[in-house]
Enzyme design. Structure first.
Site, PDB file in Angstrom:
ATOM      1  N   GLY A   1       0.816  -1.213   0.000  1.00  0.00           N
ATOM      2  CA  GLY A   1       0.000   0.000   0.000  1.00  0.00           C
ATOM      3  C   GLY A   1       0.845   1.256   0.000  1.00  0.00           C
ATOM      4  O   GLY A   1       1.956   1.259  -0.537  1.00  0.00           O
TER       5      GLY A   1
ATOM      6  N   VAL B   1       2.982   4.708   1.250  1.00  0.00           N
ATOM      7  CA  VAL B   1       4.103   4.978   2.152  1.00  0.00           C
ATOM      8  C   VAL B   1       3.576   5.376   3.532  1.00  0.00           C
ATOM      9  O   VAL B   1       4.050   4.868   4.562  1.00  0.00           O
ATOM     10  CB  VAL B   1       5.015   6.093   1.593  1.00  0.00           C
ATOM     11  CG1 VAL B   1       6.085   6.462   2.604  1.00  0.00           C
ATOM     12  CG2 VAL B   1       5.674   5.649   0.290  1.00  0.00           C
TER      13      VAL B   1
ATOM     14  N   GLY C   1       0.623   4.793   5.054  1.00  0.00           N
ATOM     15  CA  GLY C   1      -0.012   3.687   5.770  1.00  0.00           C
ATOM     16  C   GLY C   1       0.985   2.614   6.161  1.00  0.00           C
ATOM     17  O   GLY C   1       0.979   2.121   7.293  1.00  0.00           O
ATOM     18  N   GLY C   2       1.855   2.276   5.246  1.00  0.00           N
ATOM     19  CA  GLY C   2       2.835   1.229   5.509  1.00  0.00           C
ATOM     20  C   GLY C   2       3.824   1.633   6.576  1.00  0.00           C
ATOM     21  O   GLY C   2       4.194   0.837   7.443  1.00  0.00           O
TER      22      GLY C   2
ATOM     23  N   GLU D   1       5.442  -3.287   1.273  1.00  0.00           N
ATOM     24  CA  GLU D   1       5.772  -2.826  -0.076  1.00  0.00           C
ATOM     25  C   GLU D   1       5.048  -1.501  -0.217  1.00  0.00           C
ATOM     26  O   GLU D   1       3.822  -1.464  -0.212  1.00  0.00           O
ATOM     27  CB  GLU D   1       5.304  -3.875  -1.078  1.00  0.00           C
ATOM     28  CG  GLU D   1       5.857  -3.680  -2.461  1.00  0.00           C
ATOM     29  CD  GLU D   1       4.775  -3.277  -3.433  1.00  0.00           C
ATOM     30  OE1 GLU D   1       4.489  -2.052  -3.514  1.00  0.00           O
ATOM     31  OE2 GLU D   1       4.213  -4.164  -4.089  1.00  0.00           O
TER      32      GLU D   1
ATOM     33  N   CYS E   1       1.748  -0.179  -8.429  1.00  0.00           N
ATOM     34  CA  CYS E   1       2.953   0.243  -7.709  1.00  0.00           C
ATOM     35  C   CYS E   1       4.143   0.331  -8.648  1.00  0.00           C
ATOM     36  O   CYS E   1       5.152   0.938  -8.314  1.00  0.00           O
ATOM     37  CB  CYS E   1       3.253  -0.703  -6.550  1.00  0.00           C
ATOM     38  SG  CYS E   1       3.162  -2.432  -7.005  1.00  0.00           S
TER      39      CYS E   1
END
Lengths: 505, 505
Positions: free
Chosen positions: B212, B214, B216-217, B236, B273
């Site tokens: 997902g 940047v 959120g990750g 990722e 992505c």
């Protein structure tokens, strides 16, 4: 005492650190581009240089660490052999994990391009040296050797327990690498906690490795994770290394087990990450006389540093002062940096009721005997312990029922330790292709990886895949002709059509 | 619209989550103990169940995501094939990386015990589904398939963009696994951000995987790193996937490159992505008419969710509003969840002066053409870009000088991307043995690992070494007779004596 010891090593200044980091960044591309066999030759040169300087290095190490000469010579040999192990890893080439997928017009999800995967060095690595192995986990120990083998420049943060040895070894390593054709800046030693933390925050550092305490390692792990661009942090932290002994094992060789346990937990004044901190014995073991005799026969020894000694004294008082803990042999407080072995005993309920005091690592010559009622209790106890570098089972291999009785315990242990050993002692980690020195947190911060043995190189390699690359722009290792003779997995066109058929018939 | 769509999926309550986590923890040991070929059969069963339900699942997915039927059918096929790839990985067995060191009394650092190394499942894995691939990176996508293949129970946090599809696929997967002999609790779907965060903090979860944004990750990575016992977090995140085109490539096939680029960055309404976010062209490229014609020929499309659409609109305004950026085709603001492709142009100085606005990923159908003066400039530009999942070079392979001119660029790119491709487009990631879908942060939070392809299984396996174990207590894969027929590296006694000799002669 050699001349070097009279010149104090000073902390690395910010401008010096900048030079070191810039040098490491500059060295990364040319060093990473060396053919594996050329880097292997450089590692052998470093190994030989260590051996050639053995007398001088052992002198300095002895004066700084207080460790006995025989131990230091053995450790230097181990360190030299370890460099040759990584030379062997490079020569074999399997570490690159090369996979070639041929282009496949009939691929199951649409045409597949030509794909060629290889591992490349991750970039400059920051290594924190440990106190307890001035050679094997220090300047050119396993972390440095494996990072260099991977093709990564190393910035080595020295341990304050042996600053002069660090400086001298660092100069020797850098010199041997340069002579073997490695680029300038590929290896440098820095001193001081401030420099160590600044380096970890620097964008040019792409991975870090550490061996030491839970508190120190966790603080550095947090810094690495908190960077704007986080990096992998391979920390080897604390471990209580439980040992479980069956009634059958006590019957077959109780005295030998008592002797072996005491030797293992007092070895090197108890300053090993694999020191057995807990010994589970059946309640009627009858080994107290043998255990106490063996402990009383071990002289105390100087601990590595003031900080280590202070930490040990604090844990000693905490443990002997816990309600429900019986002191079998009280080493007490010895003068200076000395520590004398202490053995205590308790029961499972007390252990779990006071896990903060009793289950966390006590780094030094103290261990806890825990009396259990029946073997069936052991899996549940193992499940309550934190993860560990090692778990040990002593059983009577000649008795099938006794052997069978630990099966549930083994199933629990294999989920929470890195090395599971039988009828032996966890101190003494072999440096070999199969070795795994790791485990879930708090044993390490990176449970997928090992800091000892051939696979330690994997920590510093990053996969990259080349898609439809012109032959002349491919790394040599990926070209059709395989001039380097590397082992490569090859997947021909059409293979996807049979995926899964091997198991469904 | 099917009946399911009328029953709203509700957020997982704390007591439901507790049941899911307890079930996953209970399933870990029996599922991990299945022989690799038995787990492989279970994966094939799931693959077949997906195919059997294709029409129903594609219906639900289309209604929830707005993605066209052809794309969804292709994605479902990819997902089913991916499960079979992991079945093949299990059947081959190399993923266990078994190493056997024979006991060696003459080992170079003292007697070596019998050491047998294998990889075991890490334990229950939490997988966060992605918005943009309702099948391939969602409920039973690459992360779930590789975790199950490794022998880990999976707790799947659904994506709010396709809740009903998630619930339906989850039930189908759990049913197929149960029928194939997997234990209860091995697979469950949870819904809602609160449940997703609670699960990540739970001690029973031993690793997590995410695809997902940047933001959120990174938030989830921080939670995983901040736990009392941190766990590996395989995220990722974002990627700008730069494409570099040489003058030779423009001369040889400029129109084709313009067309391919526009197709790639607008594919799936730019929601990949691997979408190329930057196209570096020589200043005199003359391709503006071809580019703008191609962009204008692409219709807009519905974006996946309101949140994705809002994020895209915000990035669109930021980019077209940056001084020094020329808008070539303005997709503007479309109604509802729609987005129409936008193409802008700028120069390297503007790009680097406004890197926050221009270099960070814009998830949606917008890309930036950057005109450079000479090929020699490109390595320096590549060095200034954040790490990316992919980097692409277009060159004239028939012209040796043109090919040679990109050598320094390739050297830079291979240090900051996971996949380096030539004369192609980064969208469309093949699911194969050699594939690597990863890269340094911010492309991923775990640069040593891939989320696509056979090697994705490595993320969920933890090495353990057995030392001097009685044959009957060894995992079957490590026993002398090798009844499972697994590939194993064996190191005989005496081998350490020759380490390093292969390179020194």
């Amino acid at each position: 005492v050699s001349k070097q010891l009279t010149e104090p090593v000073t902390e690395t200044k910010p401008e010096e650190l900048e030079q070191v980091l810039a040098g490491a960044a500059r060295a990364a591309a040319p060093f990473g581009a060396l053919a594996p066999r050329d880097r292997a030759r450089a590692l052998v040169a470093v190994s030989d240089a260590l051996r050639a300087a053995e007398d001088e290095l052992v002198d300095i190490a002895g004066a700084e660490s207080g460790l006995p000469e025989g131990r230091l010579r053995g450790e230097l040999n181990r360190t030299a052999v370890q460099l040759r192990l990584f030379a062997e890893v490079l020569a074999r080439g399997a570490y690159l994990d090369i996979v070639l997928d041929h282009a496949d017009p009939d691929f199951a999800i649409g045409p597949r391009p030509d794909l060629r995967r290889i591992k490349l060095p991750i970039g400059p690595v920051l290594v924190y040296a440990a106190s307890n192995f001035p050679f094997a986990f220090s300047v050119i120990g396993g972390d440095s050797a494996s990072a260099l083998a991977a093709g990564c420049p190393v910035v080595l943060k020295s341990h304050p327990g042996h600053p002069e040895l660090s400086a001298r070894t660092g100069a020797l390593v850098a010199g041997a690498l340069a002579k073997a054709g490695a680029p300038d800046g590929v290896f440098a030693v820095i001193h001081g906690d401030e420099a160590g933390v600044s380096a970890l925050r620097d964008e040019r550092i792409t991975a870090a490795a550490f061996t030491g305490s839970v508190a120190g390692g966790r603080a550095l792990f947090d810094i690495a994770a908190d960077r704007p661009r986080p990096i992998p942090f391979f920390g080897e932290l604390g471990s209580n290394n439980p040992v479980f002994v069956t009634p059958g094992a006590v019957g077959a060789r109780g005295a030998e087990i008592a002797q072996g346990y005491v030797e293992s937990f007092t070895l090197g004044v108890g300053q090993f990450c694999t020191k057995p901190g807990l010994l589970f014995l059946p309640a009627d073991h009858g080994l107290e006389p043998a255990l106490t005799d063996a402990v009383r026969a071990v002289a105390g020894g100087r601990m590595l540093t003031e900080k280590v000694h202070r930490g040990y004294q604090s844990r000693y008082h905490e443990i002997v002062g816990t309600a429900g803990v019986r002191t079998l042999v009280d080493g007490g407080e010895a003068g200076g940096l000395a520590a004398v072995p202490t053995l205590v005993a308790t029961d499972p309920d007390t252990l779990l009721a006071h896990r903060h005091e009793l289950v966390e690592e006590a780094f030094g010559p103290l261990s806890i005997v825990v009396s259990y009622r029946e073997v069936a209790e052991l899996p549940g106890l193992a499940r309550e312990l934190p993860a560990s570098l090692t778990g040990t089972v002593h059983l009577d291999a000649a008795d099938p029922a006794d052997t069978e009785s630990v099966r549930p315990l083994v199933a629990e242990l294999q989920d929470r330790v890195g090395r599971l050993l039988f009828n032996g002692w966890p101190t003494g980690v072999a440096v070999t292709p199969a070795m795994h020195h790791g485990g879930p947190y708090p044993a390490t911060t990176a449970p997928l990886h090992t800091s000892v043995g051939a696979r330690a190189i994997e920590r510093f390699l990053r996969p990259v895949v080349f898609q439809n690359a012109p032959e002349e722009l491919l790394p040599e290792a990926l070209r059709d002709d395989n001039q380097l003779g590397l082992p490569r997995e090859t997947n021909p066109a059409g293979e996807s059509q049979t995926w899964g058929q091997a198991v469904t018939g």
